[in-house]
Design an enzyme around this catalytic site. Sequence first.
Site, PDB file in Angstrom:
ATOM      1  N   ASP A   1       0.699  -1.149   0.189  1.00  0.00           N
ATOM      2  CA  ASP A   1      -0.479   0.149  -0.094  1.00  0.00           C
ATOM      3  C   ASP A   1       1.025   1.204   0.268  1.00  0.00           C
ATOM      4  OD1 ASP A   1       0.669   0.367   2.328  1.00  0.00           O
ATOM      5  OD2 ASP A   1      -1.266  -0.618   3.029  1.00  0.00           O
TER       6      ASP A   1
ATOM      7  N   HIS B   1      -7.889  -3.271  10.348  1.00  0.00           N
ATOM      8  CA  HIS B   1      -7.383  -3.304   8.530  1.00  0.00           C
ATOM      9  C   HIS B   1      -6.253  -4.146   7.820  1.00  0.00           C
ATOM     10  CE1 HIS B   1      -4.299   0.863   9.432  1.00  0.00           C
ATOM     11  NE2 HIS B   1      -4.091  -0.408   9.184  1.00  0.00           N
TER      12      HIS B   1
ATOM     13  N   GLU C   1      -9.697  -0.934   4.634  1.00  0.00           N
ATOM     14  CA  GLU C   1     -10.228  -0.506   5.837  1.00  0.00           C
ATOM     15  C   GLU C   1     -11.519  -1.524   6.003  1.00  0.00           C
ATOM     16  OE1 GLU C   1      -8.897   1.472   7.683  1.00  0.00           O
ATOM     17  OE2 GLU C   1      -8.128   2.805   6.508  1.00  0.00           O
TER      18      GLU C   1
ATOM     19  N   ASN D   1      -7.835  -0.962  13.356  1.00  0.00           N
ATOM     20  CA  ASN D   1      -9.496  -1.378  13.618  1.00  0.00           C
ATOM     21  C   ASN D   1      -9.529  -2.842  12.265  1.00  0.00           C
ATOM     22  OD1 ASN D   1      -8.123  -0.345  11.128  1.00  0.00           O
ATOM     23  ND2 ASN D   1      -9.587   0.974  10.597  1.00  0.00           N
TER      24      ASN D   1
HETATM   25  C1  GLP Z   1      -0.589   0.772   8.381  1.00  0.00           C
HETATM   26  C2  GLP Z   1      -0.164   0.250   7.575  1.00  0.00           C
HETATM   27  C3  GLP Z   1      -0.403  -1.265   7.420  1.00  0.00           C
HETATM   28  C4  GLP Z   1       0.292  -1.790   8.523  1.00  0.00           C
HETATM   29  C5  GLP Z   1      -0.668  -1.192   9.536  1.00  0.00           C
HETATM   30  C6  GLP Z   1       0.128  -1.372  11.227  1.00  0.00           C
HETATM   31  O1  GLP Z   1      -1.747   1.996   8.402  1.00  0.00           O
HETATM   32  N1  GLP Z   1      -0.920   0.619   5.682  1.00  0.00           N
HETATM   33  O2  GLP Z   1      -0.116  -2.329   6.318  1.00  0.00           O
HETATM   34  O3  GLP Z   1      -0.302  -3.204   8.736  1.00  0.00           O
HETATM   35  O4  GLP Z   1      -1.146   0.789   9.627  1.00  0.00           O
HETATM   36  O5  GLP Z   1       0.762  -0.324  12.144  1.00  0.00           O
HETATM   37  P1  GLP Z   1       1.954  -0.609  13.695  1.00  0.00           P
HETATM   38  O6  GLP Z   1       2.304  -1.833  12.771  1.00  0.00           O
HETATM   39  O7  GLP Z   1       2.434   0.583  13.183  1.00  0.00           O
HETATM   40  O8  GLP Z   1       0.669  -0.889  13.690  1.00  0.00           O
END
Ligand code: GLP
Length: 245
Positions: free
Chosen positions: A70, A137, A142, A135
């Site tokens: 992403d 995702h 989302e 949440n």
């Molecule tokens: C982001 C990314 C995801 C990632 C998630 C968790 O928004 N788009 O691909 O897995 O958040 O992030 P973290 O590892 O900082 O909790």
Amino acid sequence: MQEMQIRTVSDPPALACAAADIIAELVRAKPAAVLGLPTGNTPIALYAELARRVEARELDVSRIVAFAIDEFAGVPRSEAGTNSRFYRAHVRLPLRALHVPNPDAHEPEAHIGAFADALRRAGGFDLCVLGIGRNGHIAFNEPGSGRTSRARVVALTESSRAAHASAFGGIERVPARGLTLGIAELMDSRAILLLATGAEKASIVREAIEGTVSADVPASWLQEHDNCTWLLDEAAASGLRGGAD
Ligand code: GLP
């Protein structure tokens, strides 16, 4: 269909090593593997551990082709907070290639579609590593993302934007939209490794693993994948009712 595998390790450093072991095993079997690599805080220690192994000549990543899963939309690549900046800072590996969507593409919908086509032409993911948002995702899919959703432009939720506020220098600077591979492209991966650490992920991890499969919790779609491993630290696994080893 095979059961998802749930593996629990003590803490984030142990998780980084266990995840690196899984990637190293794949790369030994298939040196030119195609990998999906996530951003976020969770995988940073994994990338450092992989770099350490490369430096120590324990691991050769020179034939690996990697794809981001992403990116934000509507900002220049160079803007602090983009995934492009994240990969440059944290994925310091001599890969054959690391493809990241352009957050500043003129036609974002066509751009992310072409990105998914390039992934398909490369043979698809042998292993896609994922994190999980609070949440539920995965990538930027989302809540509301269906099983057949494909690569597309998405509106980011407040919760996801808030998680990136400090990287962009304030929530008002976090882009409203993102580019993401869809649930369909992630589920097409031959193997999936989901990483989660910390008590703040415990309740969403439980919902995704033990709850109903539904678009409300996009990570719950992984219950339908036949080769998916959840690698958790004890804090992230603390809400599970059972089955973790
Ligand atoms: C982001 C990314 C995801 C990632 C998630 C968790 O928004 N788009 O691909 O897995 O958040 O992030 P973290 O590892 O900082 O909790």
